[in-house]
Design a protein around this motif. Structure first.
Motif, PDB file in Angstrom:
ATOM      1  N   ASP A 147       2.005   3.302   7.487  1.00  0.00           N
ATOM      2  CA  ASP A 147       1.013   2.309   7.062  1.00  0.00           C
ATOM      3  C   ASP A 147      -0.380   2.924   7.025  1.00  0.00           C
ATOM      4  O   ASP A 147      -0.636   4.004   7.561  1.00  0.00           O
ATOM      5  CB  ASP A 147       1.046   1.086   7.983  1.00  0.00           C
ATOM      6  CG  ASP A 147       0.821   1.471   9.441  1.00  0.00           C
ATOM      7  OD1 ASP A 147      -0.169   2.173   9.721  1.00  0.00           O
ATOM      8  OD2 ASP A 147       1.639   1.078  10.297  1.00  0.00           O
ATOM      9  N   GLU A 148      -1.301   2.208   6.416  1.00  0.00           N
ATOM     10  CA  GLU A 148      -2.652   2.713   6.203  1.00  0.00           C
ATOM     11  C   GLU A 148      -3.415   2.896   7.510  1.00  0.00           C
ATOM     12  O   GLU A 148      -4.259   3.783   7.632  1.00  0.00           O
ATOM     13  CB  GLU A 148      -3.426   1.758   5.282  1.00  0.00           C
ATOM     14  CG  GLU A 148      -2.942   1.752   3.845  1.00  0.00           C
ATOM     15  CD  GLU A 148      -3.079   3.124   3.205  1.00  0.00           C
ATOM     16  OE1 GLU A 148      -4.075   3.817   3.481  1.00  0.00           O
ATOM     17  OE2 GLU A 148      -2.188   3.509   2.431  1.00  0.00           O
ATOM     18  N   GLU A 149      -3.114   2.055   8.502  1.00  0.00           N
ATOM     19  CA  GLU A 149      -3.820   2.162   9.783  1.00  0.00           C
ATOM     20  C   GLU A 149      -3.530   3.507  10.458  1.00  0.00           C
ATOM     21  O   GLU A 149      -4.444   4.174  10.971  1.00  0.00           O
ATOM     22  CB  GLU A 149      -3.415   1.010  10.705  1.00  0.00           C
ATOM     23  CG  GLU A 149      -4.167   1.014  12.031  1.00  0.00           C
ATOM     24  CD  GLU A 149      -3.755  -0.142  12.920  1.00  0.00           C
ATOM     25  OE1 GLU A 149      -4.240  -0.191  14.069  1.00  0.00           O
ATOM     26  OE2 GLU A 149      -2.939  -0.997  12.483  1.00  0.00           O
ATOM     27  N   LEU A 150      -2.256   3.902  10.447  1.00  0.00           N
ATOM     28  CA  LEU A 150      -1.897   5.181  11.061  1.00  0.00           C
ATOM     29  C   LEU A 150      -2.486   6.348  10.273  1.00  0.00           C
ATOM     30  O   LEU A 150      -2.968   7.321  10.856  1.00  0.00           O
ATOM     31  CB  LEU A 150      -0.378   5.319  11.153  1.00  0.00           C
ATOM     32  CG  LEU A 150       0.135   6.631  11.776  1.00  0.00           C
ATOM     33  CD1 LEU A 150      -0.394   6.787  13.198  1.00  0.00           C
ATOM     34  CD2 LEU A 150       1.656   6.677  11.755  1.00  0.00           C
ATOM     35  N   ILE A 151      -2.466   6.258   8.947  1.00  0.00           N
ATOM     36  CA  ILE A 151      -3.043   7.327   8.123  1.00  0.00           C
ATOM     37  C   ILE A 151      -4.527   7.487   8.426  1.00  0.00           C
ATOM     38  O   ILE A 151      -5.051   8.605   8.511  1.00  0.00           O
ATOM     39  CB  ILE A 151      -2.828   7.029   6.623  1.00  0.00           C
ATOM     40  CG1 ILE A 151      -1.338   7.112   6.271  1.00  0.00           C
ATOM     41  CG2 ILE A 151      -3.616   8.008   5.766  1.00  0.00           C
ATOM     42  CD1 ILE A 151      -0.723   8.473   6.496  1.00  0.00           C
ATOM     43  N   ALA A 152      -5.221   6.365   8.613  1.00  0.00           N
ATOM     44  CA  ALA A 152      -6.649   6.424   8.937  1.00  0.00           C
ATOM     45  C   ALA A 152      -6.870   7.124  10.280  1.00  0.00           C
ATOM     46  O   ALA A 152      -7.800   7.931  10.429  1.00  0.00           O
ATOM     47  CB  ALA A 152      -7.234   5.015   8.971  1.00  0.00           C
ATOM     48  N   LYS A 153      -6.017   6.838  11.254  1.00  0.00           N
ATOM     49  CA  LYS A 153      -6.130   7.494  12.569  1.00  0.00           C
ATOM     50  C   LYS A 153      -5.842   8.991  12.451  1.00  0.00           C
ATOM     51  O   LYS A 153      -6.507   9.817  13.089  1.00  0.00           O
ATOM     52  CB  LYS A 153      -5.159   6.852  13.559  1.00  0.00           C
ATOM     53  CG  LYS A 153      -5.551   5.454  13.992  1.00  0.00           C
ATOM     54  CD  LYS A 153      -4.540   4.907  14.998  1.00  0.00           C
ATOM     55  CE  LYS A 153      -4.926   3.508  15.456  1.00  0.00           C
ATOM     56  NZ  LYS A 153      -3.936   2.966  16.423  1.00  0.00           N
ATOM     57  N   ILE A 154      -4.837   9.332  11.635  1.00  0.00           N
ATOM     58  CA  ILE A 154      -4.502  10.750  11.440  1.00  0.00           C
ATOM     59  C   ILE A 154      -5.675  11.493  10.821  1.00  0.00           C
ATOM     60  O   ILE A 154      -6.039  12.593  11.257  1.00  0.00           O
ATOM     61  CB  ILE A 154      -3.240  10.885  10.563  1.00  0.00           C
ATOM     62  CG1 ILE A 154      -1.998  10.407  11.339  1.00  0.00           C
ATOM     63  CG2 ILE A 154      -3.054  12.333  10.106  1.00  0.00           C
ATOM     64  CD1 ILE A 154      -0.740  10.353  10.505  1.00  0.00           C
ATOM     65  N   ASN A 155      -6.296  10.871   9.814  1.00  0.00           N
ATOM     66  CA  ASN A 155      -7.430  11.516   9.159  1.00  0.00           C
ATOM     67  C   ASN A 155      -8.596  11.715  10.128  1.00  0.00           C
ATOM     68  O   ASN A 155      -9.271  12.750  10.114  1.00  0.00           O
ATOM     69  CB  ASN A 155      -7.891  10.686   7.960  1.00  0.00           C
ATOM     70  CG  ASN A 155      -6.876  10.694   6.835  1.00  0.00           C
ATOM     71  OD1 ASN A 155      -6.042  11.595   6.753  1.00  0.00           O
ATOM     72  ND2 ASN A 155      -6.924   9.689   5.973  1.00  0.00           N
ATOM     73  N   THR A 156      -8.812  10.725  10.977  1.00  0.00           N
ATOM     74  CA  THR A 156      -9.937  10.797  11.912  1.00  0.00           C
ATOM     75  C   THR A 156      -9.688  11.810  13.019  1.00  0.00           C
ATOM     76  O   THR A 156     -10.561  12.619  13.353  1.00  0.00           O
ATOM     77  CB  THR A 156     -10.196   9.415  12.541  1.00  0.00           C
ATOM     78  OG1 THR A 156     -10.472   8.478  11.495  1.00  0.00           O
ATOM     79  CG2 THR A 156     -11.375   9.476  13.499  1.00  0.00           C
ATOM     80  N   HIS A 157      -8.493  11.785  13.577  1.00  0.00           N
ATOM     81  CA  HIS A 157      -8.207  12.590  14.764  1.00  0.00           C
ATOM     82  C   HIS A 157      -7.636  13.974  14.450  1.00  0.00           C
ATOM     83  O   HIS A 157      -7.627  14.833  15.339  1.00  0.00           O
ATOM     84  CB  HIS A 157      -7.235  11.838  15.681  1.00  0.00           C
ATOM     85  CG  HIS A 157      -7.819  10.596  16.280  1.00  0.00           C
ATOM     86  ND1 HIS A 157      -8.612  10.614  17.401  1.00  0.00           N
ATOM     87  CD2 HIS A 157      -7.732   9.298  15.891  1.00  0.00           C
ATOM     88  CE1 HIS A 157      -8.989   9.380  17.701  1.00  0.00           C
ATOM     89  NE2 HIS A 157      -8.468   8.560  16.803  1.00  0.00           N
ATOM     90  N   LEU A 158      -7.149  14.194  13.235  1.00  0.00           N
ATOM     91  CA  LEU A 158      -6.541  15.481  12.916  1.00  0.00           C
ATOM     92  C   LEU A 158      -7.311  16.262  11.858  1.00  0.00           C
ATOM     93  O   LEU A 158      -7.509  17.474  12.004  1.00  0.00           O
ATOM     94  CB  LEU A 158      -5.090  15.288  12.450  1.00  0.00           C
ATOM     95  CG  LEU A 158      -4.133  14.663  13.481  1.00  0.00           C
ATOM     96  CD1 LEU A 158      -2.717  14.628  12.930  1.00  0.00           C
ATOM     97  CD2 LEU A 158      -4.164  15.426  14.790  1.00  0.00           C
ATOM     98  N   ARG A 159      -7.767  15.595  10.817  1.00  0.00           N
ATOM     99  CA  ARG A 159      -8.500  16.334   9.790  1.00  0.00           C
ATOM    100  C   ARG A 159      -9.930  16.648  10.217  1.00  0.00           C
ATOM    101  O   ARG A 159     -10.439  17.744   9.963  1.00  0.00           O
ATOM    102  CB  ARG A 159      -8.510  15.561   8.472  1.00  0.00           C
ATOM    103  CG  ARG A 159      -7.147  15.486   7.803  1.00  0.00           C
ATOM    104  CD  ARG A 159      -7.233  15.211   6.335  1.00  0.00           C
ATOM    105  NE  ARG A 159      -8.115  14.100   5.990  1.00  0.00           N
ATOM    106  CZ  ARG A 159      -8.131  13.514   4.802  1.00  0.00           C
ATOM    107  NH1 ARG A 159      -7.306  13.938   3.862  1.00  0.00           N
ATOM    108  NH2 ARG A 159      -8.955  12.529   4.539  1.00  0.00           N
ATOM    109  N   SER A 160     -10.560  15.729  10.905  1.00  0.00           N
ATOM    110  CA  SER A 160     -11.952  15.946  11.325  1.00  0.00           C
ATOM    111  C   SER A 160     -12.108  17.134  12.273  1.00  0.00           C
ATOM    112  O   SER A 160     -13.042  17.932  12.109  1.00  0.00           O
ATOM    113  CB  SER A 160     -12.515  14.677  11.971  1.00  0.00           C
ATOM    114  OG  SER A 160     -12.560  13.626  11.038  1.00  0.00           O
ATOM    115  N   PRO A 161     -11.214  17.305  13.286  1.00  0.00           N
ATOM    116  CA  PRO A 161     -11.361  18.479  14.165  1.00  0.00           C
ATOM    117  C   PRO A 161     -11.247  19.812  13.427  1.00  0.00           C
ATOM    118  O   PRO A 161     -11.880  20.795  13.824  1.00  0.00           O
ATOM    119  CB  PRO A 161     -10.207  18.306  15.165  1.00  0.00           C
ATOM    120  CG  PRO A 161      -9.924  16.853  15.177  1.00  0.00           C
ATOM    121  CD  PRO A 161     -10.169  16.393  13.774  1.00  0.00           C
TER     122      PRO A 161
END
Length: 654
Positions: free
Chosen positions: A189-203
């Motif tokens: 779902d979109e909520e999990l994708i948003a968390k992945i982008n924030t916590h994995l792509r940003s670092p």
């Protein structure tokens, strides 16, 4: 000073005789002779001590002008080139130095060479003729004349610094990719994708900028980076901390996402760098991800990380596409040749037989290039049992027969359970084949075959037989798999998972269930794995020889020829010991007494493939091996323990 010690000995002897004469004169009351003798002794002693002290401090300097030896032109040439000359004795003490050293305020005569530059000893201890060393703030290149006790010295400070600047500023291009990201993007779902982008792509972006890298996103899961070799050296010395950061964040989010990275350097040709970095990222991911692949243009691939085994990335869509592609390649061929690896096992033979069934099911001619190729003894026993039916349905040919029959441009070669030409039954002609498919479950390394037309390598699969079962379930036409083939394939999964104890997931059991429905004889499979009493006692004897290292590794070393299957079984049995994360069994190879081998196994939390690759071997994350010719088991054990010690040291630093 040894050449003067005989004179010292002569002086001491003379003094002793003189003292005896004085004592004799005293006893005879010859006082004038006594006084003269004492004065002479004192006079000669003072003179000799002064001379000896002077020799100790200053030595005997042979002030030879270099122009008298080499001529004025040679002297001017050496002066112009800033080259100095040293001579030394058998104790590596400098006996003469050219004016170059005095001009550079280097006082070295009558001193050990190592008192000037410490690492100069390597020019004598090792098989090298040139050494570079530092004294104060200058860099010197020292060359040894092989047939004389002469050293040539040249200052290279400016050249060395320029070279280091050039190397440090050499261009490095890289790719960073989040493994399994696309799977979550497709189904979550979109909520999990948003968390992945924030916590994995940003670092990832933050880490790149902190290390002064240029980073640009190519797509949602992949980044392109540019840096120099100095930055690469720095982040490598830190063991690429971003790998652990991404893994920790993924665990916190309860997602199976890791980071794969690739860096290429060593040339200014951007086309070459582009090809290198794309090959490296594919190599890193095919080995399971969570690691970095690094390569200089003229060097070999080096890996950092790879300390976890990723979950399956085989989506149903990918399996179906691969099945269709393989079937199209078979249909486009007039003949298909199937090769396995030398010392074939159940997984290799099961994969070869099932691919032969697939090819014949499409009304094409299949040849299995495994005739007269060494096999595992348990496999040979089962092949003998099914000999008649197997030879009715399959064409087994030798390597020479395959070479004489194959059209290298039109026919298809399928390599099963391996992707390295050096261990292939088709190694004599694999380089000539233009159309090659690789089906394998072992992690790739740099020895992987170059430019195959199709590659299906899944290191997350338990076995090649598991992969082929899934492929056969995703093609439109029915391919018959009979009892003999199904049983051998079932054994391939059974052996590679140690009876489903390791490296399994739901798809492994689904493949085993499919094989049972296709006629696999489970009872016969269990009997095929039974061993005779002598092998049973040998295995338990080797287990008792195990020693513990670093509190978590068990190592067995035997200086006798042992079947490689026994080596593997011993390593697997040792994993049952509480606290053991990896086991290594070392012994001589049967029929090759000068070759030593290691069979390595892990409990799934430790990467033994990385250890075996350091010894020029390979394999899988939790099952790997190596063979070394002209090596004794004890020698191989020492090499293994040294690598394990280095691994422990790096882990402690991290």
């Amino acid at each position: 000073m040894k050449q003067f010690e005989k004179w010292r000995s002569l002086y001491i002897a003379s003094i002793i005789l003189s003292i005896c004469f004085v004592i004799y004169a005293i006893t005879r009351t010859e006082y004038w002779f006594t006084l003269i003798g004492v004065l002479l002794i004192i006079l000669f002693s003072l003179a000799f001590i002064g001379l000896w002290r002077s020799l100790r401090i200053h030595g005997v300097k042979t002030e030879v002008d270099i122009s008298r030896v080499l001529g004025k032109d040679a002297k001017d040439a050496l002066s112009f080139g800033h080259i100095g000359i040293l001579t030394y004795d058998n104790e590596y003490v400098v006996t003469w130095a050219s004016p170059y050293f005095k001009e550079n305020n280097i006082d070295i005569v009558n001193h050990k060479l190592t008192s000037w530059i410490e690492n100069i000893r390597t020019i004598f201890d090792e098989d090298v003729d040139v050494v570079i060393g530092k004294y104060e703030d200058k860099i010197y290149e020292i060359t040894r004349k092989s047939d004389a006790q002469i050293l040539y010295v040249r200052e290279i400070t400016d050249y060395y610094n320029l070279r280091q600047d050039y190397l440090n500023n050499g261009i490095v291009v890289g790719l960073m990719q989040l493994d399994n990201y696309m799977e979550y993007q497709s189904y979550e779902d979109e909520e999990l994708i948003a968390k992945i982008n924030t916590h994995l792509r940003s670092p990832i972006i933050s880490w790149a900028k902190e290390n002064n890298m240029l980073i640009r996103r190519l797509r949602s899961d992949r980044f392109f980076v540019v840096c120099n070799q100095e930055i690469l050296k720095k982040v490598r010395s830190q063991n690429f901390t971003i790998l652990q950061v991404i893994k920790d964040e993924a665990n916190h989010l309860d997602v199976s996402i890791t980071l794969s990275m690739a860096f290429a350097y060593g040339t200014n040709d951007f086309k070459i760098l582009d090809g290198m970095v794309n090959e490296l990222i594919e190599l890193a991911q095919s080995r399971g991800g969570d690691q970095v692949a690094i390569r200089a243009s003229s060097g070999t691939v080096q890996f950092v990380g790879g300390n976890s085994e990723t979950s399956s990335t085989r989506s149903k869509v990918r399996v179906r596409i691969m099945a269709q592609s393989i079937q199209e390649a078979i249909n486009d061929s007039s003949k298909v040749f199937i090769s396995g690896h030398i010392m074939s096992d159940f997984d290799c033979m099961g994969a070869a037989l099932s691919m032969s069934n697939w090819v014949t099911g499409l009304n094409k001619t299949a040849y299995i290039v495994l005739k007269d190729v060494p096999r595992d003894s348990q496999l040979q026993d089962l092949m003998d049992k099914y000999q008649d039916v197997l030879h009715e349905r399959h064409n087994f040919i030798t390597i020479s027969e395959a070479m004489s029959m194959m059209d290298y441009e039109e026919d298809l070669l399928i390599m099963v359970d391996h992707g390295i030409p050096a261990i292939s039954s088709a190694k004599d002609f694999v380089s000539h084949a233009q159309r090659i498919i690789v089906l394998d479950h072992h992690r790739r390394n740099e020895s992987f075959i170059k430019h195959p037309m199709l590659t299906y390598v899944e290191s997350t699969a338990s076995s090649t037989c598991e992969l082929i079962v899934e492929l056969l379930q995703n093609i439109p036409n029915h391919i018959p798999i009979y009892e003999a083939e199904a049983t051998i394939m079932y054994l391939g999964i059974l052996v590679d998972t140690n009876r489903f104890k390791m490296h399994t997931d739901a798809r492994t059991f689904e493949a085993a269930a499919a094989l049972r429905s296709w006629g696999a004889n489970a009872a016969l499979a269990e009997k095929a794995l039974c061993e005779d009493f002598s092998r049973f006692t040998l295995k338990h004897h080797l287990i008792q020889m195990a020693s513990t290292y670093f509190g978590k590794y068990l190592v067995v070393c035997v200086n006798e020829p042992v079947d490689k299957t026994i080596l593997a079984q011993v390593s697997e049995s040792l994993l049952l010991v509480r606290g053991c994360v990896a086991s290594f069994t070392i012994g001589k190879v049967i029929n090759e007494p000068t070759t030593a081998a290691i069979s390595a196994r892990s409990d799934g939390t430790y990467n033994v493939q990385k250890i075996m690759e350091a010894l020029d071997g390979g394999g899988h994350f939790s099952a790997a091996a190596v063979e070394k010719k002209s090596t004794e088991p004890e020698e191989l054990k020492k090499e293994l323990l040294q690598i394990l010690e280095e691994e422990e040291h790096e882990s402690n630093l991290a």
